[in-house]
Design an enzyme around this catalytic site. Structure first.
Site, PDB file in Angstrom:
ATOM      1  N   LEU A 186       0.868  -1.178   0.000  1.00  8.82           N
ATOM      2  CA  LEU A 186       0.000   0.000   0.000  1.00  8.82           C
ATOM      3  C   LEU A 186       0.908   1.232   0.000  1.00  8.82           C
ATOM      4  CD1 LEU A 186      -3.044   0.470  -0.082  1.00  8.82           C
ATOM      5  CD2 LEU A 186      -3.014   0.712   2.393  1.00  8.82           C
ATOM      6  N   HIS A 187       1.439   1.539  -1.185  1.00 13.14           N
ATOM      7  CA  HIS A 187       2.524   2.516  -1.312  1.00 13.14           C
ATOM      8  C   HIS A 187       2.158   3.906  -0.775  1.00 13.14           C
ATOM      9  CE1 HIS A 187       4.635  -0.308  -3.947  1.00 13.14           C
ATOM     10  NE2 HIS A 187       3.584  -0.343  -4.752  1.00 13.14           N
ATOM     11  N   ASP A 188       1.176   4.532  -1.412  1.00 11.49           N
ATOM     12  CA  ASP A 188       0.984   5.969  -1.221  1.00 11.49           C
ATOM     13  C   ASP A 188       0.500   6.371   0.170  1.00 11.49           C
ATOM     14  OD1 ASP A 188       1.916   6.263  -3.766  1.00 11.49           O
ATOM     15  OD2 ASP A 188      -0.039   6.588  -4.689  1.00 11.49           O
TER      16      ASP A 188
END
Length: 330
Positions: free
Chosen positions: A258-260
């Site tokens: 869940l990068h951002d």
């Protein structure tokens, strides 16, 4: 919420509330990041000043439309949304429609947004905002290619006076790239912009793939969202289920990074992350290494460190805080 996560909340409440501009290319995980920020705003932990959009995951037309729709989802039709750069500085635009769907939000059917798109260009907005605010007061969370921010710093370097820090989701070092063997997507799309920002002399934190791949969205965590008693929990569960299935099939890591939202979390709860002060540059010419980060881990170059580089995250507390933010939304 566990006592461990509660401690991060208390640390945040004891600091001055951050003022954020979210520079974004929505994008499914961008949608999660924006909703997280707007949920934390409802919890009085942050003030979101504006969303500025850039071409990246999909075209500028779609990223801008998506930002307005996401603001609607959060009940924030008053949110200021500004469209920015439609292509990188030099390279042709590369998108990630194969991950995020043709419209950037997994092909989800979208309503006509009530949140209006401002006429002013995102770069003009940032220049005006940052040259008139209290010095060193605004945090920019950059979760897409850095084209807007590089343009702003190049055209009006005096705007840097308003920046407290830029928190960037981008790059990688120990972890392989996710668009080429060496390069992370945001830095690969516009490596020249990334290098301009790294050389600008403003405070920077970077959340690279090294750490975002420790914040894995699993089916169990998607179910936590699906079971919330509001609209946005189940909606986000549907959206992220599409994303998780694609990433799981591609990466085989037990979940989707869940990068951002990691950038949003780092701006508000920096203690969630272990960080190392290093010098970072981005390759802008290599045939095989375009967009790759050169991280001087042991200070071999003797260059002055320019980045706080995240190395680890308390992922359990991260997801508890993420869920608390989403639960605060309509």
């Amino acid at each position: 919420m566990t006592a461990h996560a509660q401690r991060y909340l208390e640390l945040s409440r004891n600091r001055r509330k951050p003022q954020l501009i979210i520079d974004t290319d929505p994008g499914q995980d961008d949608a999660a990041a924006i909703l997280m920020a707007l949920g934390l705003e409802k919890l009085d932990l942050v003030e979101v000043l504006a969303l500025t959009t850039v071409a990246g995951n999909v075209s500028l037309h779609n990223t801008s439309k998506n930002a307005c729709v996401i603001a609607d989802w959060a009940g924030r039709s008053d949110m200021a949304v500004y469209a920015g750069a439609e292509k990188p500085f030099i390279k042709s635009l590369v998108t990630a429609q194969h991950v995020h769907g043709h419209n950037g939000l997994g092909g989800m059917q979208l309503h006509k947004a009530q949140t209006p798109l401002k006429v002013l260009h995102a770069v003009a907005y940032m220049v005006d905002m940052l040259t008139h605010v209290e010095p060193y007061s605004v945090t920019i969370c950059a979760v897409g290619p850095l084209t807007n921010i590089a343009q702003m710093l190049s055209l009006a370097p005096e705007a840097a006076r308003g920046i407290k820090e830029i928190v960037i989701m981008g790059g990688s070092f120990f972890h392989p790239g996710n668009v080429t063997p060496m390069a992370e997507f945001n830095f690969y799309v516009d490596p020249h912009a990334a290098q301009i920002v790294l050389q600008a002399g403003v405070p920077l934190r970077i959340l690279p793939l090294d750490v975002t791949h420790q914040a894995l969205l699993t089916q169990a965590r998607i179910q936590d969202l699906a079971q919330m008693g509001n609209d946005n929990g189940p909606r986000l569960a549907t959206l992220l289920d599409h994303y998780e299935r694609h990433e799981q099939a591609s990466l085989h890591e037990g979940g989707a990074p869940l990068h951002d939202p990691c950038a949003i979390a780092c701006a508000i709860f920096p203690e969630l992350f272990e960080q190392k002060r290093v010098h970072v540059a981005v390759e802008t010419q290599g045939q095989l290494t375009m967009g790759a980060c050169v991280v001087d881990w042991w200070n071999k170059s003797k260059a002055v460190p320019n980045v706080n580089w995240a190395t680890a995250v308390d992922d359990v507390a991260f997801f508890e805080l993420f869920n608390a933010a989403i639960a605060a939304l309509p």
